[in-house]
Design an enzyme around this catalytic site. Structure first.
Site, PDB file in Angstrom:
ATOM      1  N   ASP A   1      10.790  48.272 -26.437  1.00  0.00           N
ATOM      2  CA  ASP A   1      10.573  46.893 -25.439  1.00  0.00           C
ATOM      3  C   ASP A   1       9.193  47.337 -24.647  1.00  0.00           C
ATOM      4  O   ASP A   1       8.791  48.668 -24.361  1.00  0.00           O
ATOM      5  CB  ASP A   1      11.994  48.088 -24.515  1.00  0.00           C
ATOM      6  CG  ASP A   1      11.718  46.644 -23.458  1.00  0.00           C
ATOM      7  OD1 ASP A   1      11.374  45.538 -23.681  1.00  0.00           O
ATOM      8  OD2 ASP A   1      12.628  46.817 -22.886  1.00  0.00           O
ATOM      9  N   HIS A   2       8.862  46.245 -24.036  1.00  0.00           N
ATOM     10  CA  HIS A   2       7.680  47.041 -23.426  1.00  0.00           C
ATOM     11  C   HIS A   2       6.823  47.554 -23.695  1.00  0.00           C
ATOM     12  O   HIS A   2       6.336  48.822 -22.529  1.00  0.00           O
ATOM     13  CB  HIS A   2       7.860  47.258 -21.504  1.00  0.00           C
ATOM     14  CG  HIS A   2       8.179  45.900 -20.842  1.00  0.00           C
ATOM     15  ND1 HIS A   2       7.762  44.921 -20.837  1.00  0.00           N
ATOM     16  CD2 HIS A   2      10.467  46.082 -20.395  1.00  0.00           C
ATOM     17  CE1 HIS A   2       9.053  43.996 -19.973  1.00  0.00           C
ATOM     18  NE2 HIS A   2      10.117  44.789 -19.566  1.00  0.00           N
TER      19      HIS A   2
ATOM     20  N   ASP B   1       4.206  44.226 -24.176  1.00  0.00           N
ATOM     21  CA  ASP B   1       3.680  43.231 -23.038  1.00  0.00           C
ATOM     22  C   ASP B   1       2.572  43.222 -22.167  1.00  0.00           C
ATOM     23  O   ASP B   1       1.621  44.585 -21.949  1.00  0.00           O
ATOM     24  CB  ASP B   1       4.503  43.992 -21.927  1.00  0.00           C
ATOM     25  CG  ASP B   1       4.043  43.497 -20.814  1.00  0.00           C
ATOM     26  OD1 ASP B   1       3.976  41.835 -20.157  1.00  0.00           O
ATOM     27  OD2 ASP B   1       5.548  43.562 -19.232  1.00  0.00           O
TER      28      ASP B   1
ATOM     29  N   GLU C   1       5.776  37.870 -23.780  1.00  0.00           N
ATOM     30  CA  GLU C   1       5.892  37.743 -23.192  1.00  0.00           C
ATOM     31  C   GLU C   1       4.711  37.036 -22.088  1.00  0.00           C
ATOM     32  O   GLU C   1       3.642  37.012 -22.283  1.00  0.00           O
ATOM     33  CB  GLU C   1       6.482  38.521 -22.028  1.00  0.00           C
ATOM     34  CG  GLU C   1       6.515  38.365 -20.528  1.00  0.00           C
ATOM     35  CD  GLU C   1       7.087  39.700 -19.606  1.00  0.00           C
ATOM     36  OE1 GLU C   1       8.345  40.289 -20.441  1.00  0.00           O
ATOM     37  OE2 GLU C   1       7.152  39.509 -18.569  1.00  0.00           O
TER      38      GLU C   1
ATOM     39  N   HIS D   1      13.417  43.159 -12.786  1.00  0.00           N
ATOM     40  CA  HIS D   1      13.455  43.939 -13.260  1.00  0.00           C
ATOM     41  C   HIS D   1      14.315  45.403 -12.070  1.00  0.00           C
ATOM     42  O   HIS D   1      13.240  44.824 -10.541  1.00  0.00           O
ATOM     43  CB  HIS D   1      12.563  44.877 -13.645  1.00  0.00           C
ATOM     44  CG  HIS D   1      11.771  44.519 -14.926  1.00  0.00           C
ATOM     45  ND1 HIS D   1      10.768  43.323 -15.480  1.00  0.00           N
ATOM     46  CD2 HIS D   1      12.120  44.544 -16.728  1.00  0.00           C
ATOM     47  CE1 HIS D   1      10.431  43.419 -16.647  1.00  0.00           C
ATOM     48  NE2 HIS D   1      11.161  44.206 -17.070  1.00  0.00           N
TER      49      HIS D   1
ATOM     50  N   HIS E   1      14.779  39.105 -19.365  1.00  0.00           N
ATOM     51  CA  HIS E   1      14.251  40.733 -18.687  1.00  0.00           C
ATOM     52  C   HIS E   1      14.957  40.158 -17.192  1.00  0.00           C
ATOM     53  O   HIS E   1      14.367  39.646 -16.767  1.00  0.00           O
ATOM     54  CB  HIS E   1      12.191  40.775 -18.635  1.00  0.00           C
ATOM     55  CG  HIS E   1      12.182  41.489 -20.151  1.00  0.00           C
ATOM     56  ND1 HIS E   1      11.792  42.711 -20.489  1.00  0.00           N
ATOM     57  CD2 HIS E   1      11.670  40.286 -21.391  1.00  0.00           C
ATOM     58  CE1 HIS E   1      11.106  42.457 -21.990  1.00  0.00           C
ATOM     59  NE2 HIS E   1      11.019  40.929 -22.208  1.00  0.00           N
TER      60      HIS E   1
ATOM     61  N   THR F   1      20.216  42.518 -15.477  1.00  0.00           N
ATOM     62  CA  THR F   1      21.322  42.952 -14.371  1.00  0.00           C
ATOM     63  C   THR F   1      21.536  42.372 -12.696  1.00  0.00           C
ATOM     64  O   THR F   1      20.186  40.923 -12.774  1.00  0.00           O
ATOM     65  CB  THR F   1      20.379  43.876 -13.913  1.00  0.00           C
ATOM     66  OG1 THR F   1      20.704  45.133 -15.298  1.00  0.00           O
ATOM     67  CG2 THR F   1      21.503  44.589 -12.688  1.00  0.00           C
TER      68      THR F   1
ATOM     69  N   ASN G   1      17.766  41.665 -22.083  1.00  0.00           N
ATOM     70  CA  ASN G   1      17.624  42.689 -21.995  1.00  0.00           C
ATOM     71  C   ASN G   1      18.388  43.717 -20.558  1.00  0.00           C
ATOM     72  O   ASN G   1      18.398  42.529 -19.513  1.00  0.00           O
ATOM     73  CB  ASN G   1      15.735  42.810 -21.616  1.00  0.00           C
ATOM     74  CG  ASN G   1      15.515  42.847 -22.368  1.00  0.00           C
ATOM     75  OD1 ASN G   1      15.501  42.234 -23.748  1.00  0.00           O
ATOM     76  ND2 ASN G   1      14.138  43.113 -22.777  1.00  0.00           N
TER      77      ASN G   1
ATOM     78  N   THR H   1      19.242  48.409 -15.674  1.00  0.00           N
ATOM     79  CA  THR H   1      19.662  48.688 -14.631  1.00  0.00           C
ATOM     80  C   THR H   1      21.549  49.536 -14.474  1.00  0.00           C
ATOM     81  O   THR H   1      21.638  50.024 -13.527  1.00  0.00           O
ATOM     82  CB  THR H   1      18.661  47.857 -13.490  1.00  0.00           C
ATOM     83  OG1 THR H   1      17.755  47.879 -13.494  1.00  0.00           O
ATOM     84  CG2 THR H   1      19.640  48.299 -11.866  1.00  0.00           C
TER      85      THR H   1
HETATM   86  P1  13P Z   1      16.971  44.923 -15.744  1.00  0.00           P
HETATM   87  O1  13P Z   1      17.296  46.558 -15.248  1.00  0.00           O
HETATM   88  O2  13P Z   1      17.208  44.153 -14.376  1.00  0.00           O
HETATM   89  O3  13P Z   1      18.918  45.014 -16.179  1.00  0.00           O
HETATM   90  O4  13P Z   1      16.189  45.057 -17.003  1.00  0.00           O
HETATM   91  C1  13P Z   1      16.093  45.370 -18.267  1.00  0.00           C
HETATM   92  C2  13P Z   1      14.955  44.863 -18.786  1.00  0.00           C
HETATM   93  O5  13P Z   1      14.367  43.826 -18.363  1.00  0.00           O
HETATM   94  C3  13P Z   1      14.304  45.644 -20.126  1.00  0.00           C
HETATM   95  O6  13P Z   1      13.221  44.717 -20.422  1.00  0.00           O
END
Ligand code: 13P
Length: 408
Positions: free
Chosen positions: A82-83, A104, A134, A181, A209, A212, A231, A234
């Site tokens: 991820d990223h 990313d 992205e 995020h 992304h 949460t 994704n 959090t």
């Molecule tokens: P959150 O931490 O807001 O859930 O997002 C996670 C994310 O986008 C990881 O790439």
């Protein structure tokens, strides 16, 4: 052996109207919790490792555990970077076992983003690995308050998405339509009209992304408009932190193991809630029967050397180990010398590829070509070279067999 092709997995979700959670993990407790949730709900799942979190754990140390968890799971699993920060990050991630990567470059101008992403796609596709790009900018930092990282949302447009998709060849696209995020101040407002346009334009699985903190209805609308991967980190981090605070307040807080007690239980509970909410629960068997299993290949060479002494042979082998191990898609390079004297084939290379696609891309890679032509072939005489598709212990038959034999 439920490590499966991530492109097949996300296409299944995209065409069947549900989303798969890509849960970022930062410890073995998270790994355990996420897998437990997937097995309990019979959901496909993506184990996600964010490069920004590598300061909290050693990626190389954690990956064998992640891979073991994936291989022994009874539900389909993919492992995703991820990223990622660069092309080199993606090469490293693949060599350690990721079978999906994201690099990313969304903070760069469109033309640079396209150029960087295209390079990652060329490399990863030659390894059989799908790529998430992205476009647009999702601000914030996973697990933290978005207010502490003020950045403006840059919304993705359908027109740019078309250009980006055509010119990069990405398999999935992360888009920016209003999420951030981490924790957000107030309620997130998502631009569903924009999402619908992007989905109609691209027709590939879309990724959100900053998963949460959205409402049940927002998740429903995201999925109805092409989002197949969400994704999520959090909320898992919040659940774990809350449990640590509770443990601290209770007697259990007097030791490290007391402090982290039941983290996996609360992480599992939150991941399980998402799997039900996003429609992934109950899909495991369908995904397993519709997606290609992710199977490595062992490239075996047995050979002898002529016209050089032992020391020169060892120097050539040492050089080869270094050069060949750096080729994208190579997981490991083993070399060996026969235990018996007077064997026809005294030496061996065993090169572990992540995927059958690497058979061709490795053979054609300029570093392999240069090493083979200049250093290996001139001194290696008669040899045998075979690619074996291998299966994990406990698997009773070889599926999708691609054994090919070549005596060069
Ligand atoms: P959150 O931490 O807001 O859930 O997002 C996670 C994310 O986008 C990881 O790439």
């Amino acid at each position: 052996m439920p490590l499966v092709d991530m492109k097949d997995m996300l296409n299944h979700a995209y065409h069947h109207g549900y989303a798969i959670g890509a849960f970022d993990l930062v410890s073995l407790d998270f790994l355990h919790g996420i897998i437990t949730a997937a097995e309990r709900t019979r959901a496909p799942v993506i184990l996600s490792l964010a490069e920004s979190h590598f300061e909290y754990f050693d990626f190389e140390l954690v990956m064998p555990a992640v891979e073991t968890a994936a291989k022994r799971a009874s539900v389909p699993v993919a492992i995703h970077l991820d990223h990622g920060a660069s092309l080199a990050s993606a090469v490293t991630a693949i060599s350690h076992g990721c079978n999906g990567v994201m690099v990313d470059a969304s903070h760069e101008p469109l033309s640079n983003n396209i150029q960087s992403t295209r390079a990652v796609v060329d490399m990863a596709h030659a390894c059989g690995v799908p790529v998430e790009g992205e476009l647009g900018y999702v601000p914030g930092v996973e697990g933290e308050d978005a207010e502490r990282h003020p950045g403006e949302v840059a919304y993705t447009t359908a027109e740019e998405a078309r250009t980006y998709g055509d010119q990069t060849g990405v398999d999935f696209l992360a888009i920016s339509i209003g999420t951030v995020h981490g924790h957000m101040k107030g309620k997130p407002k998502l631009d569903f009209r924009r999402l619908k346009q992007i989905n109609e334009t691209l027709d590939i699985p879309l990724v959100i992304h900053g998963g949460t903190g959205l409402s049940d209805d927002q998740y429903r609308q995201l999925i109805a408009n092409g989002v197949a991967k969400i994704n999520y980190y959090t909320a898992l981090s919040d659940a774990a932190a809350k449990k640590i605070n509770e443990n601290t307040a209770a007697d259990a807080g007097s030791s490290y193991t007391g402090l982290v007690k039941d983290i996996r239980t609360v992480v599992a509970a939150e991941a399980e809630r998402c799997m039900h909410l996003w429609g992934a629960a109950g899909r495991a068997d369908e995904v397993l029967s519709n997606c290609r299993p992710w199977m490595p290949v062992e490239h075996l060479i047995i050979y002898n050397v002529h016209g050089i002494g032992k020391a020169d042979a060892e120097a050539m082998i040492a050089e080869g180990r270094q050069v060949l191990a750096a080729i994208p898609g190579v997981r490991e390079v083993f070399t060996g010398e026969s235990v018996q004297n007077n064997t026809k084939y005294r030496y061996t290379w065993l090169v572990r590829f992540c995927h059958p696609a690497v058979i061709d891309s490795y053979r054609e890679h300029p570093d392999h070509v240069a090493f083979a032509n200049n250093q290996f072939r001139p001194v290696a005489g008669e040899r045998i070279s075979i690619d074996y598709q291998t299966v994990a212990p406990g698997t009773s038959h070889i599926e999708h067999s691609i054994n090919r034999e070549a005596i060069q």
